[in-house]
Write an enzyme that holds these catalytic residues in place. Structure first.
Site, short mmCIF file in Angstrom:
data_model
loop_
_atom_site.label_atom_id
_atom_site.label_comp_id
_atom_site.label_asym_id
_atom_site.label_seq_id
_atom_site.Cartn_x
_atom_site.Cartn_y
_atom_site.Cartn_z
N ASP A 16 11.00 6.77 9.52
CA ASP A 16 11.25 8.12 8.39
C ASP A 16 11.01 7.30 6.24
O ASP A 16 11.09 6.09 6.06
CB ASP A 16 12.14 8.82 8.74
CG ASP A 16 13.69 7.59 8.12
OD1 ASP A 16 13.69 6.59 8.52
OD2 ASP A 16 14.78 8.29 7.58
N GLU A 26 17.18 6.78 9.05
CA GLU A 26 16.73 5.80 8.04
C GLU A 26 17.73 6.55 6.68
O GLU A 26 18.57 6.38 5.99
CB GLU A 26 16.52 4.84 7.70
CG GLU A 26 17.40 3.66 7.07
CD GLU A 26 17.63 3.20 5.67
OE1 GLU A 26 18.57 2.66 5.06
OE2 GLU A 26 16.48 3.82 4.92
N GLU A 27 16.78 7.06 6.40
CA GLU A 27 17.09 7.17 5.21
C GLU A 27 18.08 8.94 4.82
O GLU A 27 18.16 9.16 4.06
CB GLU A 27 15.26 8.06 4.58
CG GLU A 27 14.62 7.24 4.80
CD GLU A 27 15.05 6.26 2.87
OE1 GLU A 27 15.83 6.35 3.11
OE2 GLU A 27 13.80 5.34 2.79
#
Length: 464
Positions: free
Chosen positions: A96, A163-164
């Site tokens: 992502d 993750e973001e």
């Protein structure tokens, strides 16, 4: 006869032929934003259409698995097993990206188009993390080819898609899939090198705890002429509260938020490191932060307290009125050994001791700190490999100054963690005009091919 140099030559040829740019261009064009997480279709498509084929070429069994958190993005989990007596490496990355911020990039650039200008490869995800996992997957493929269809070690690969947005579900996924993720070491790539021209290893990350201070004194604003001197001003109270937490030179004043003394191995690892100095880097304020420490020690071995946002009244159109409320968002970046679990009670007690009971404290989110011992045999092995490939002495960061979900691997899976970043400090990560440097990408392909070759070269000695 295949050699280490064969694997490295194949990896750099992958870049020189333009294939790296072709693969990265295709991946950048897929807008895999994980915020807002309203639709995970594109995230799943990236795993299915891009990463699954690339991982299958490594001879790995690939599964795409749902996230234990409802409506969060899926995971890709792959496994290539060569022999029970070989070391097993877990390779991690994330598919992502942050929002593209379309319209804010300079003329001629778009977040979803790879644009090459000299050494700069522009596009969302080039630095974080599509460029980095493209390097690692390609290096594995070239080592596999150079060694005649063998890696010389067992491979597990985990790719997440959130993750973001805080890695929702990653920790629970690691708990549930712990047997599937068992390995001897994590090797992953994210974040920047210390400097573009210096290969870097980091062994963990600082933790981060975001908290909010609020001073909700009354429902509305009141005329500053009619009421000034009779009403407590929440913005003034908030400013006073902040000044008790951190001083005008950036030194943390709350004993409970300060870290323990820097361990000697950590101090030694940082002795020859310089923060900043790159072409587009900001100028370091050498007199800012904890006295007696170098900038490298302040960033990589100490805690910092940063005011991220302040709000009272209408900053864009101030009027002559005492605001009714004020708030500030504050972030503690912290190293291993900090009592971050009790942050709220520590700050509460501190404010009460300064006669500021009207200031409310709320912890918003927190991620633990991790740090592998710089003396670990895995660190010595990786450092030697990078030096052998590049002829340069790698920078060893006991932990990244930023924050990654490394605790999922270090604590839940119990792995030594080695991170080899392929970006640089001025890459505009998370901002418009994000870019990767071609020279760093090419050198990183060589670095990772050498590292993976070395892992399979003498497997009997590779489980420290």
């Amino acid at each position: 006869m295949t050699t280490r140099e064969t694997a490295i030559d194949r990896a750099t040829a992958y870049y020189d032929s333009g294939t790296f740019l072709t693969d990265l261009r295709r991946r950048v064009a897929m807008p895999t934003e994980s915020r807002p997480p309203a639709d995970t279709t594109r995230l799943r498509a990236y795993l299915e259409d891009e990463l699954a084929p690339a991982t299958s070429r490594l001879g790995a069994t690939v599964r795409i698995l749902d996230n234990p958190v409802p409506d969060a993005g899926p995971f890709l989990l792959a496994h290539r097993h060569e022999a029970d007596d070989l070391p097993t490496v877990l390779v991690y990355g994330h598919a992502d990206v942050v929002p593209g911020q379309d319209g804010r990039w300079r003329a001629g650039l778009s977040p979803w188009d790879l644009v090459v200008e000299g050494d700069r490869l522009y596009g969302r995800g080039t630095a974080d993390n599509k460029g980095q996992h493209t390097v690692n997957l390609a290096a594995l493929e070239q080592v596999l080819a150079a060694r005649g269809g063998r890696l010389g070690f067992n491979l597990k690969l985990l790719m997440e898609t959130g993750e973001e947005s805080g890695s929702p579900g990653l920790h629970e996924f690691c708990r549930r899939m712990k047997d599937d993720l068992t390995a001897d070491v994590l090797i992953a790539s994210d974040g920047p090198r210390l400097a573009a021209d210096r290969p870097t290893l980091f062994l963990g990350s600082r933790g981060a705890a975001n908290f909010r201070l609020r001073v909700p004194l009354r429902a509305g604003a009141h005329h500053s002429g009619n009421w000034g001197g009779a009403l407590r001003n929440p913005a003034t109270v908030l400013a006073a509260a902040l000044s008790t937490l951190v001083d005008a030179q950036g030194r943390i004043l709350v004993e409970g938020l300060r870290p323990p003394a820097i361990p000697e191995p950590v101090r030694a690892a940082l002795a020859d490191l310089t923060v900043g100095g790159g072409e587009a880097d900001p100028t370091v304020d050498t007199d800012w932060g904890e006295p007696g420490l170098t900038p490298a020690e302040r960033v990589f071995a100490w805690n910092t307290l940063e005011v991220l946002a302040l709000s009272a009244g209408d900053p864009a159109k101030p009027v002559g009125a005492i605001p009714g409320t004020a708030h500030a968002d504050v972030q503690l970046r912290f190293v291993v050994g900090t009592d971050w679990q009790n942050l709220e009670s520590i700050v509460r007690a501190h404010l009460d001791a300064h006669a500021l009971p009207m200031v409310e404290v709320e912890v918003l989110q927190a991620v633990p700190a991790t740090r592998l011992d710089p003396g670990s045999p895995w660190v010595h092995w990786a450092k030697a490999s990078l030096h052998r490939t590049t002829g340069k002495i790698p920078a060893i960061l006991p932990n990244l100054g930023g924050t990654l979900p490394n605790d999922a691997f270090a604590e839940i899976l119990g792995l030594p963690t080695i991170w080899v970043p392929h970006s640089h400090p001025s890459c505009a990560q998370h901002a418009p005009d994000e870019h990767m440097l071609g020279t760093v990408a090419r050198e990183s392909l060589a670095v990772m091919a050498g590292l993976f070759w070395d892992l399979g070269e003498d497997p009997g000695n590779m489980c420290p």
